[in-house]
Motif scaffolding. Sequence first.
Motif, PDB file in Angstrom:
ATOM      1  N   SER A  32       0.855  -1.181   0.000  1.00 38.06           N
ATOM      2  CA  SER A  32       0.000   0.000   0.000  1.00 38.06           C
ATOM      3  C   SER A  32       0.891   1.232   0.000  1.00 38.06           C
ATOM      4  N   LEU A  33       0.318   2.355  -0.354  1.00 36.17           N
ATOM      5  CA  LEU A  33       1.077   3.597  -0.439  1.00 36.17           C
ATOM      6  C   LEU A  33       1.754   3.897   0.903  1.00 36.17           C
ATOM      7  N   GLY A  34       3.055   4.099   0.867  1.00 35.56           N
ATOM      8  CA  GLY A  34       3.789   4.433   2.079  1.00 35.56           C
ATOM      9  C   GLY A  34       4.196   3.242   2.925  1.00 35.56           C
ATOM     10  N   ASN A  35       3.815   2.056   2.527  1.00 37.56           N
ATOM     11  CA  ASN A  35       4.147   0.851   3.281  1.00 37.56           C
ATOM     12  C   ASN A  35       5.096   0.001   2.448  1.00 37.56           C
ATOM     13  N   PHE A  56       9.323 -11.419   6.045  1.00 34.06           N
ATOM     14  CA  PHE A  56       8.978 -10.035   5.745  1.00 34.06           C
ATOM     15  C   PHE A  56       9.674  -9.145   6.772  1.00 34.06           C
ATOM     16  N   PHE A  57      10.228  -8.030   6.298  1.00 33.97           N
ATOM     17  CA  PHE A  57      10.726  -6.998   7.210  1.00 33.97           C
ATOM     18  C   PHE A  57      10.010  -5.708   6.863  1.00 33.97           C
ATOM     19  N   ASP A  58       9.142  -5.255   7.762  1.00 32.14           N
ATOM     20  CA  ASP A  58       8.392  -4.020   7.561  1.00 32.14           C
ATOM     21  C   ASP A  58       9.352  -2.852   7.767  1.00 32.14           C
ATOM     22  N   LEU A  59       9.618  -2.113   6.702  1.00 33.20           N
ATOM     23  CA  LEU A  59      10.602  -1.037   6.751  1.00 33.20           C
ATOM     24  C   LEU A  59      10.107   0.199   7.496  1.00 33.20           C
TER      25      LEU A  59
END
Length: 144
Positions: A32-35, A56-59
Amino acid sequence: FPKNNKWVEIKPKSGKIPQGRANHSAVIWQPSLGNEIMVISGGLNQTMDRLNDIWFFDLNKLIWEEIAFGEKIPFIPRSEHSSILFQDSLIIFGGRTQIKELNDVLILNLRTMKWGISSEPCYHPSPDKSYLSSTHKKPVTSLY
């Protein structure tokens, strides 16, 4: 993230982290936008065992998440494979197992976490390892 063109170590905020590895693949997925999420797959651990895990690594949140598939995972342990992201799918090509080089194509829909195997009649390059792939504009162009 720093804007001054200097390397910095990013420390996860919490949770389990993946074991150290080499010869894995990584892509950045924007669900999604920004994610933005870094998706890593496979590789070799410190004891030279090949892996078939997906992380997964959420930045934005700086949190790792191991993706569990249970027993039904077509992604056999491998290293030196190549991955690209096309729309919301991780596409994995080739690599090497403990005994052979591969030329299979696996597709993981990152939204549904469902695996697919390319069954379209097409030319597959000969088994290979240690190469790069890339996407460029649309339609997708893959370079191996």
